[in-house]
Design an enzyme around this catalytic site. Structure first.
Site, short mmCIF file in Angstrom:
data_model
loop_
_atom_site.label_atom_id
_atom_site.label_comp_id
_atom_site.label_asym_id
_atom_site.label_seq_id
_atom_site.Cartn_x
_atom_site.Cartn_y
_atom_site.Cartn_z
N ILE A 13 0.97 -1.01 -0.06
CA ILE A 13 -0.01 0.02 -0.17
C ILE A 13 0.88 1.29 0.02
CG2 ILE A 13 -1.88 1.32 1.12
CD1 ILE A 13 -2.49 -1.59 2.46
N ASN A 36 9.66 -6.78 4.62
CA ASN A 36 8.75 -7.37 3.86
C ASN A 36 8.58 -6.96 2.25
OD1 ASN A 36 6.68 -9.55 3.53
ND2 ASN A 36 5.12 -8.11 4.00
N LYS A 85 2.18 -7.88 9.08
CA LYS A 85 0.71 -7.91 8.84
C LYS A 85 0.28 -9.50 8.95
CE LYS A 85 1.09 -7.76 3.78
NZ LYS A 85 0.46 -7.30 2.59
N SER A 125 -7.02 -1.15 10.42
CA SER A 125 -7.77 -2.10 9.77
C SER A 125 -8.94 -2.45 10.14
CB SER A 125 -6.81 -3.36 9.87
OG SER A 125 -7.45 -4.52 9.34
N TYR A 149 -1.88 -9.56 16.01
CA TYR A 149 -1.79 -8.54 14.95
C TYR A 149 -3.16 -7.45 15.12
CZ TYR A 149 -2.73 -6.13 10.56
OH TYR A 149 -3.10 -5.39 9.60
N LYS A 153 -3.28 -3.23 16.15
CA LYS A 153 -4.14 -2.07 15.44
C LYS A 153 -4.72 -1.26 16.64
CE LYS A 153 -2.32 -2.57 11.43
NZ LYS A 153 -1.33 -1.72 11.18
N ASN A 198 -1.56 -16.00 2.03
CA ASN A 198 -2.88 -16.33 3.09
C ASN A 198 -3.96 -15.47 2.57
OD1 ASN A 198 -1.20 -17.46 5.08
ND2 ASN A 198 -0.26 -15.56 5.56
N ASN A 199 -3.93 -14.46 1.81
CA ASN A 199 -4.90 -13.69 1.48
C ASN A 199 -5.69 -14.08 0.26
OD1 ASN A 199 -3.34 -11.28 3.00
ND2 ASN A 199 -5.31 -11.76 3.57
N GLY A 294 -11.37 -18.22 13.12
CA GLY A 294 -11.08 -16.71 13.22
C GLY A 294 -12.08 -15.86 12.14
P1 NAD Z 1 3.65 -4.49 3.54
O1 NAD Z 1 4.21 -5.77 4.28
O2 NAD Z 1 3.59 -4.84 1.91
O3 NAD Z 1 4.33 -3.14 3.93
C1 NAD Z 1 4.63 -2.90 5.03
C2 NAD Z 1 5.99 -2.27 5.08
O4 NAD Z 1 6.48 -1.99 6.36
C3 NAD Z 1 7.08 -3.34 4.32
O5 NAD Z 1 7.81 -2.71 3.33
C4 NAD Z 1 8.10 -3.91 5.48
O6 NAD Z 1 9.45 -3.92 4.99
C5 NAD Z 1 8.04 -2.46 6.46
N1 NAD Z 1 8.48 -2.68 7.71
C6 NAD Z 1 7.76 -3.46 8.71
N2 NAD Z 1 8.37 -3.27 10.07
C7 NAD Z 1 9.14 -2.30 9.84
C8 NAD Z 1 9.87 -1.61 10.70
N3 NAD Z 1 10.22 -2.09 12.03
N4 NAD Z 1 10.70 -0.70 10.44
C9 NAD Z 1 10.65 -0.23 8.92
N5 NAD Z 1 9.89 -0.69 8.08
C10 NAD Z 1 9.04 -1.74 8.59
O7 NAD Z 1 2.02 -4.49 4.10
P2 NAD Z 1 0.96 -3.49 3.27
O8 NAD Z 1 -0.16 -4.55 2.79
O9 NAD Z 1 1.42 -2.47 2.24
O10 NAD Z 1 0.34 -2.78 4.59
C11 NAD Z 1 0.74 -1.59 4.99
C12 NAD Z 1 -0.06 -1.55 6.41
O11 NAD Z 1 -1.30 -1.37 6.28
C13 NAD Z 1 0.41 -2.26 7.52
O12 NAD Z 1 0.35 -1.64 8.83
C14 NAD Z 1 -0.69 -3.34 7.62
O13 NAD Z 1 -0.90 -3.85 8.79
C15 NAD Z 1 -1.86 -2.41 7.22
N6 NAD Z 1 -3.09 -2.98 6.74
C16 NAD Z 1 -2.99 -3.88 5.70
C17 NAD Z 1 -3.88 -4.58 4.90
C18 NAD Z 1 -3.64 -5.15 3.81
O14 NAD Z 1 -4.49 -6.16 3.57
N7 NAD Z 1 -2.72 -5.31 2.98
C19 NAD Z 1 -5.30 -4.35 5.49
C20 NAD Z 1 -5.37 -3.52 6.46
C21 NAD Z 1 -4.38 -2.75 7.28
C1 UD1 Z 2 -7.34 -11.07 6.66
C2 UD1 Z 2 -7.20 -10.91 8.04
C3 UD1 Z 2 -7.47 -9.72 8.63
C4 UD1 Z 2 -6.80 -8.53 7.79
C5 UD1 Z 2 -7.03 -8.57 6.31
C6 UD1 Z 2 -6.23 -7.78 5.80
C7 UD1 Z 2 -7.36 -13.29 8.78
C8 UD1 Z 2 -8.15 -14.29 9.52
N1 UD1 Z 2 -7.89 -12.03 8.67
O1 UD1 Z 2 -8.75 -10.63 6.45
O2 UD1 Z 2 -7.21 -9.83 9.88
O3 UD1 Z 2 -7.21 -7.32 8.28
O4 UD1 Z 2 -6.97 -9.76 5.91
O5 UD1 Z 2 -6.49 -7.70 4.13
O6 UD1 Z 2 -6.39 -13.68 8.30
N2 UD1 Z 2 -10.60 -17.24 1.67
C9 UD1 Z 2 -10.55 -18.50 0.96
N3 UD1 Z 2 -9.49 -19.11 0.56
C10 UD1 Z 2 -8.28 -18.68 0.85
C11 UD1 Z 2 -8.08 -17.35 1.49
C12 UD1 Z 2 -9.02 -16.62 1.81
O7 UD1 Z 2 -11.80 -18.89 1.06
O8 UD1 Z 2 -7.40 -18.89 0.54
C13 UD1 Z 2 -11.66 -16.45 2.19
C14 UD1 Z 2 -11.89 -16.09 3.70
O9 UD1 Z 2 -12.25 -17.15 4.27
C15 UD1 Z 2 -12.49 -14.72 3.55
C16 UD1 Z 2 -12.07 -14.23 2.40
O10 UD1 Z 2 -11.53 -15.17 1.31
O11 UD1 Z 2 -13.89 -15.03 3.51
C17 UD1 Z 2 -11.13 -13.14 2.31
O12 UD1 Z 2 -9.94 -13.65 3.15
P1 UD1 Z 2 -8.55 -12.84 3.31
O13 UD1 Z 2 -8.16 -12.12 1.86
O14 UD1 Z 2 -7.66 -13.72 3.95
O15 UD1 Z 2 -9.16 -11.49 4.00
P2 UD1 Z 2 -9.66 -11.34 5.52
O16 UD1 Z 2 -9.86 -12.86 6.07
O17 UD1 Z 2 -11.05 -10.71 5.44
#
Ligand code: NAD
Ligand code: UD1
Length: 336
Positions: A13, A36, A85, A125, A149, A153, A198-199, A294
């Site tokens: 992001i 990461n 994350k 989040s 995690y 937040k 995972n996502n 979860g």
């Molecule tokens: P990402 O892992 O791609 O980016 C996070 C960055 O932070 C990475 O480049 C990593 O190297 C850096 N980092 C981690 N720990 C650090 C430290 N101690 N010092 C300096 N750099 C550090 O993740 P993202 O998906 O871009 O997420 C960004 C933020 O948004 C995170 O805080 C995450 O929890 C939050 N968030 C993400 C999602 C999602 O689905 N991607 C959803 C909700 C919230």
């Molecule tokens: C996950 C995190 C959440 C975090 C968010 C960020 C968990 C339990 N929750 O949310 O804390 O803020 O990511 O984006 O990890 N699914 C499948 N098969 C897969 C993967 C996912 O069916 O292989 C389903 C899940 O059950 C869910 C949906 O897809 O219904 C989205 O899953 P995911 O992308 O992991 O996001 P969240 O679970 O919403």
């Protein structure tokens, strides 16, 4: 010209937000320890925008190094993405998550305070809505978590709220992201998970590439239209633009303000798989498996506050999100 410090700016992001900031004429300083992400994403930000972001390979856990970034730059505001994350990993390594996410944030806030920088946009989040609220989620609902995690937040939001209460000069916007997916249209930056994703969408992308055999759908017995989990997927570029709107808001408003960034529309796992099939032109085989621990049935945002306070609304739909994800995946099969 304003200078914005972007912690975690090499990540998913963060990199998209750097592009939007540079395109809007901000000076950008990135602080990232690359735990990461890769430095190549900084080069790609330049390739897209034609502008340089100043990069510090710095760990927020190193307070002296963090202070140095402030002493070498006049930072007007901070967008704080840096953090770990992965929900499952946080359950296995809670100490690492609390130390990195909370310890890193405390160092950042101390460095900001002594340098007189009191504007921060924080990556929160939708996970802070926990399991007891009902959709659509509104910002006034009680927050909670089910894993370390999520607790980082919830706790960081509390810390930010307390700071803004104690010192009325602080302006804190806590953006509660729903499910960010997609990639920049150029295909140069996108999500780059290490190992098996995972996502949902990164996992589907690997199935589409042929690296994974099929999508495991975690449960089709939820109380949703097709029985699979419903989430509010948002295009990462829309999300990035929300940060610029939040920066403008923080220029004119003080205090602590949580704001949802989502589309307000939920899509099921099977709907996402179908949209991805359309985007990549291939079949995504699915296997129904038991529910993932979860998980909840429904999650989507009430977006009223973002519209009202930020004048911001997501623009892209699921088809565009999947098309941009696939474009990035094809161009970067091994990641950035
Ligand atoms: P990402 O892992 O791609 O980016 C996070 C960055 O932070 C990475 O480049 C990593 O190297 C850096 N980092 C981690 N720990 C650090 C430290 N101690 N010092 C300096 N750099 C550090 O993740 P993202 O998906 O871009 O997420 C960004 C933020 O948004 C995170 O805080 C995450 O929890 C939050 N968030 C993400 C999602 C999602 O689905 N991607 C959803 C909700 C919230
Ligand atoms: C996950 C995190 C959440 C975090 C968010 C960020 C968990 C339990 N929750 O949310 O804390 O803020 O990511 O984006 O990890 N699914 C499948 N098969 C897969 C993967 C996912 O069916 O292989 C389903 C899940 O059950 C869910 C949906 O897809 O219904 C989205 O899953 P995911 O992308 O992991 O996001 P969240 O679970 O919403």
């Amino acid at each position: 010209m304003k200078t914005i410090l972007v912690t975690g700016g090499a990540g998913f992001i963060g990199s998209h937000t750097c592009v939007e900031l540079l395109n809007a004429g901000y000076e950008v300083v990135v602080l990232d320890n690359l735990i990461n992400s890769k430095e190549a994403s900084i080069d790609r930000i330049k390739e897209i925008t034609g502008k340089d972001a100043k990069f510090y390979k710095t760990d927020l856990l190193d307070y002296e190094d963090t202070l140095k970034v402030f002493s070498e730059n006049k930072i007007d505001a901070v967008i704080h993405f840096a953090g770990l994350k992965a929900v499952g990993e946080s359950v296995e390594k809670p100490l690492a998550y609390y130390e990195n996410n909370i310890g890193g944030t405390l160092n950042l806030l101390k460095a900001m305070k002594i340098n007189g920088c009191k504007k921060i946009v924080f990556s929160s989040s939708a996970t802070v809505y926990g399991v007891n609220n009902t959709v659509p989620y509104t910002e006034d609902m009680p927050t909670s978590a089910t894993n370390p995690y999520g607790y980082t937040k919830v706790m960081i939001e509390q810390i930010l709220k307390d700071i803004a209460f104690a010192d009325k000069e602080w302006s804190v916007v806590s953006l509660r992201y729903f499910n960010p997916i997609g990639a920049h249209e150029s295909g140069l930056i996108g999500e780059n998970p290490k190992g098996i994703p995972n996502n949902l969408v990164p996992y589907i992308a690997q199935v589409a590439l042929g690296k994974l055999a099929s999508l495991r759908v975690f449960g089709n017995d939820y109380d949703t239209p097709d029985g699979t989990g419903v989430r509010d997927y948002i295009h990462v570029v829309d999300l990035a633009k929300g940060h610029l709107a939040a920066l403008k808001y923080s220029d004119a408003n003080k205090g602590f303000q949580p704001i949802n960034l989502g589309t307000g529309k939920g899509s099921s796992v099977l709907e996402v798989a179908k949209a991805y099939e359309k985007a990549c032109g291939k079949e995504i085989p699915v296997v129904i498996t038991p529910r993932r621990a979860g998980d909840i049935a429904w999650s989507y945002a009430d977006t009223t506050l973002a519209k009202k306070l930020l004048g911001w609304e997501a623009q892209s739909g699921l088809d565009k999100m999947c098309a941009d994800s696939w474009n990035f995946t094809v161009k970067n099969p091994e990641g950035i």
